[in-house]
Design an enzyme around this catalytic site. Structure first.
Site, PDB file in Angstrom:
ATOM      1  N   TYR A   1       0.844  -1.209   0.000  1.00  0.00           N
ATOM      2  CA  TYR A   1       0.000   0.000   0.000  1.00  0.00           C
ATOM      3  C   TYR A   1       0.877   1.256   0.000  1.00  0.00           C
ATOM      4  CZ  TYR A   1      -2.669   3.742   2.279  1.00  0.00           C
ATOM      5  OH  TYR A   1      -3.221   4.955   2.613  1.00  0.00           O
TER       6      TYR A   1
ATOM      7  N   SER B   1      -3.821  13.487   7.318  1.00  0.00           N
ATOM      8  CA  SER B   1      -4.776  12.942   6.351  1.00  0.00           C
ATOM      9  C   SER B   1      -6.170  12.791   6.959  1.00  0.00           C
ATOM     10  CB  SER B   1      -4.284  11.569   5.897  1.00  0.00           C
ATOM     11  OG  SER B   1      -5.318  10.873   5.236  1.00  0.00           O
TER      12      SER B   1
ATOM     13  N   TYR C   1     -10.243  14.778   2.179  1.00  0.00           N
ATOM     14  CA  TYR C   1     -10.878  14.022   1.104  1.00  0.00           C
ATOM     15  C   TYR C   1     -12.354  14.340   1.239  1.00  0.00           C
ATOM     16  CZ  TYR C   1      -6.896  11.004  -0.128  1.00  0.00           C
ATOM     17  OH  TYR C   1      -5.701  10.522  -0.585  1.00  0.00           O
TER      18      TYR C   1
ATOM     19  N   THR D   1      -7.545  17.811  -1.135  1.00  0.00           N
ATOM     20  CA  THR D   1      -6.915  16.970  -2.160  1.00  0.00           C
ATOM     21  C   THR D   1      -7.832  16.883  -3.369  1.00  0.00           C
ATOM     22  OG1 THR D   1      -5.629  15.744  -0.553  1.00  0.00           O
ATOM     23  CG2 THR D   1      -6.047  14.631  -2.634  1.00  0.00           C
TER      24      THR D   1
ATOM     25  N   LYS E   1      -4.361  20.622  -2.934  1.00  0.00           N
ATOM     26  CA  LYS E   1      -3.271  19.631  -3.038  1.00  0.00           C
ATOM     27  C   LYS E   1      -3.490  18.769  -4.281  1.00  0.00           C
ATOM     28  CE  LYS E   1      -1.051  15.850  -0.534  1.00  0.00           C
ATOM     29  NZ  LYS E   1      -1.306  14.634  -1.303  1.00  0.00           N
TER      30      LYS E   1
ATOM     31  N   HIS F   1       0.627  13.172  -5.793  1.00  0.00           N
ATOM     32  CA  HIS F   1       0.224  12.155  -4.824  1.00  0.00           C
ATOM     33  C   HIS F   1       1.313  11.076  -4.704  1.00  0.00           C
ATOM     34  CE1 HIS F   1      -3.847  11.575  -2.882  1.00  0.00           C
ATOM     35  NE2 HIS F   1      -3.221  10.503  -2.429  1.00  0.00           N
TER      36      HIS F   1
HETATM   37  C1  LIG Z   1       0.870   5.351   2.005  1.00  0.00           C
HETATM   38  C2  LIG Z   1       0.470   6.690   1.491  1.00  0.00           C
HETATM   39  C3  LIG Z   1      -0.775   7.196   1.853  1.00  0.00           C
HETATM   40  C4  LIG Z   1      -1.171   8.451   1.390  1.00  0.00           C
HETATM   41  N1  LIG Z   1      -2.361   8.956   1.819  1.00  0.00           N
HETATM   42  C5  LIG Z   1      -2.737  10.199   1.426  1.00  0.00           C
HETATM   43  C6  LIG Z   1      -3.929  10.775   1.924  1.00  0.00           C
HETATM   44  O1  LIG Z   1      -4.627  10.179   2.733  1.00  0.00           O
HETATM   45  N2  LIG Z   1      -4.267  12.002   1.461  1.00  0.00           N
HETATM   46  C7  LIG Z   1      -3.497  12.705   0.567  1.00  0.00           C
HETATM   47  O2  LIG Z   1      -3.843  13.819   0.166  1.00  0.00           O
HETATM   48  N3  LIG Z   1      -2.333  12.170   0.116  1.00  0.00           N
HETATM   49  C8  LIG Z   1      -1.937  10.955   0.517  1.00  0.00           C
HETATM   50  N4  LIG Z   1      -0.758  10.443   0.074  1.00  0.00           N
HETATM   51  C9  LIG Z   1       0.119  11.277  -0.786  1.00  0.00           C
HETATM   52  C10 LIG Z   1       1.061  12.115   0.060  1.00  0.00           C
HETATM   53  O3  LIG Z   1       0.375  13.150   0.723  1.00  0.00           O
HETATM   54  C11 LIG Z   1       2.158  12.781  -0.784  1.00  0.00           C
HETATM   55  O4  LIG Z   1       1.562  13.542  -1.811  1.00  0.00           O
HETATM   56  C12 LIG Z   1       3.137  11.775  -1.382  1.00  0.00           C
HETATM   57  O5  LIG Z   1       3.389  10.712  -0.508  1.00  0.00           O
HETATM   58  C13 LIG Z   1       4.442  12.491  -1.706  1.00  0.00           C
HETATM   59  O6  LIG Z   1       5.278  11.647  -2.418  1.00  0.00           O
HETATM   60  P1  LIG Z   1       6.443  10.764  -1.756  1.00  0.00           P
HETATM   61  O7  LIG Z   1       5.798   9.624  -1.065  1.00  0.00           O
HETATM   62  O8  LIG Z   1       7.243  10.360  -2.945  1.00  0.00           O
HETATM   63  O9  LIG Z   1       7.229  11.659  -0.813  1.00  0.00           O
HETATM   64  C14 LIG Z   1      -0.326   9.197   0.520  1.00  0.00           C
HETATM   65  C15 LIG Z   1       0.917   8.672   0.178  1.00  0.00           C
HETATM   66  C16 LIG Z   1       1.313   7.447   0.653  1.00  0.00           C
HETATM   67  C17 LIG Z   1       2.671   6.937   0.289  1.00  0.00           C
END
Ligand SMILES: Cc1cc2nc3c(=O)[nH]c(=O)nc-3n(C[C@H](O)[C@H](O)[C@H](O)COP(=O)(O)O)c2cc1C
Length: 418
Positions: free
Chosen positions: A81, A163, A186, A212, A290, A314
């Site tokens: 995940y 989040s 969200y 987001t 975002k 993301h």
């Molecule tokens: C496991 C995981 C869960 C994430 N959950 C959310 C979330 O709930 N809401 C959101 O806006 N972005 C979510 N993201 C995106 C992150 O906010 C972010 O944009 C992203 O991880 C940045 O890239 P990086 O992992 O390469 O640093 C998630 C990313 C990951 C890896």
């Protein structure tokens, strides 16, 4: 050379070629390529574990050292995940490879014995430009979840964006951080749910709502789906996935909110500029979007009275659009032209990555997976060390570039490689 050495050498060269080729750098090939000395963009995503894993956070030399430890500790489905991109994961890799397109232009002889890494966002000062990007379900990686991340963020006075899908509630995480945090929204397809979440965040003292806008459709998270097959546990034992309401039972920002009207997977497919306007009308929080990746949308954001933009794809988890955020950033900065703050995330792993974005005009830089690697490896201490390593690298990169403060960074410090 014996025939077998010749064969092994040419096989290695072939695998290195494949790993380096954007046409062939699929997950499967990356895993093969781990046998070779070639350096992958994000080393060790699902490759075989090495046998010299770090034993404690202080042993880490860079943020990548935490990933294989997290891989060992965290169940395969949860690790999948975190690691997964979408489809061919072109965007996931582009986020790292994008930094190779830009080079720094360091200046010399500037007495950099004192360096100030602090930044200010909407009137609040943070000690460094690194912020915690929102990631859902942190208890997938460690039982202490988002509160552990908050305590680690507190040590270095980092901004944390929480989040909507966090396990710990916005109240608990604000307490653990010891200062206001931003809330990522969200929106869900139902306005009443968005409204209830916004009210919860505002009541918890969040000064900023990060909406987001890049998760509006389904997604094929191939790495997740493959690793899930190798997980011997029965997912349904812990997660009842039969309805949205049941799926988010341990995501405490949803506590007390009626979710029965959500029949599908809960994506905000009906999100529009009109929804954002409605949000504007019901909250005093600043609104940051975002997931903006084009100058056209950046311009619309300014026209619609948005307070800030988080340039993000993301982490390659929305759609596989193929473009890194560092590549998209300059034209968004140009479109916004200083009217509102622009911050960025996706693929940042090194101090020099961060300096490049700041020089282009971003005001802060978010990380997602690196702190999850730290969390999965060693809990709060792992996150602390990940943030500490990033700060150390940023400080060194600033000194090497000859700047005393983040404000001094400007586009003359970076050039597009030819
Ligand atoms: C496991 C995981 C869960 C994430 N959950 C959310 C979330 O709930 N809401 C959101 O806006 N972005 C979510 N993201 C995106 C992150 O906010 C972010 O944009 C992203 O991880 C940045 O890239 P990086 O992992 O390469 O640093 C998630 C990313 C990951 C890896």
């Amino acid at each position: 050379m014996t025939t077998s050495i010749v064969r092994a050498t040419s096989r290695r060269r072939f695998l290195q070629f494949l790993a380096g080729s954007p046409l062939f750098a699929s997950g499967a090939v990356s895993a093969y390529a781990a046998e070779t000395p070639s350096k992958l963009p994000d080393p060790m995503i699902w490759a075989p574990a090495t046998d010299d894993l770090i034993k404690s956070p202080k042993d880490a030399i860079n943020v990548f050292d935490f990933e294989p430890v997290a891989r060992k500790n965290v169940p395969p489905a949860h690790f999948g995940y975190m690691a997964s991109g979408i489809d061919d994961e072109v965007t996931l890799r582009a986020n790292r490879e994008g930094f190779l397109k830009f080079q720094l232009r360091p200046r010399r002889l500037n007495d950099v014995s004192k360096v100030d890494m602090s930044v200010e966002l909407f009137g609040t000062k943070y000690d460094s430009p690194i912020f915690i990007s929102p990631t859902g379900g942190n208890k997938f990686f460690h039982p202490d979840g988002e509160s552990a991340v908050a305590r680690a963020a507190r040590v270095g006075n980092h901004l944390q964006i929480l989040s909507t899908s966090s396990n710990d509630s916005v109240d608990d995480v604000t307490k653990a951080r010891g200062a206001p945090i931003w809330f990522q929204l969200y929106a869900s397809p139902q306005w009443e749910i968005a409204q209830a979440l916004i009210k919860r965040a505002e009541a918890a003292g969040c000064p900023v709502l990060a909406v987001t806008v890049d998760r509006v459709g389904g997604r094929n998270q191939e790495t997740l789906f493959r690793l899930r097959r190798s997980d011997t546990r029965e997912c349904n034992t812990c997660h009842d996935r039969s309805s949205f309401a049941k799926r988010v039972v341990r995501r405490h920002n949803y506590d007390g909110i009626d979710l029965s009207s959500i029949t599908g997977s809960g994506e905000s497919s009906n999100l529009s500029w009109n929804t954002i306007k409605r949000m504007r009308d019901i909250t005093h929080m600043k609104i940051v979007l975002k997931g903006i990746v084009t100058p056209e949308d950046a311009e619309l954001a300014v026209q619609n009275g948005i307070d800030g933009i988080l340039v993000s794809n993301h982490g390659g988890r929305g759609e596989d659009n193929g473009r890194s955020t560092i590549d998209a950033l300059p034209e968004i900065i140009a479109a916004v032209n200083g009217r509102i703050p622009v911050i960025v995330d996706s693929g940042f792993r090194r101090g020099t990555d961060v300096i490049k974005a700041l020089a282009m005009g971003a005001q802060a830089v978010g990380v997602g997976r690196p702190y999850l690697w730290g969390l999965g490896a060693f809990g709060q201490e792992g996150v602390e060390r990940v943030l500490d390593l990033l700060r150390t690298e940023i400080r060194a990169a600033m000194q090497q570039c000859g700047v005393h403060s983040v404000k001094e960074l400007n586009p003359s410090f970076v050039r597009r490689a030819t």
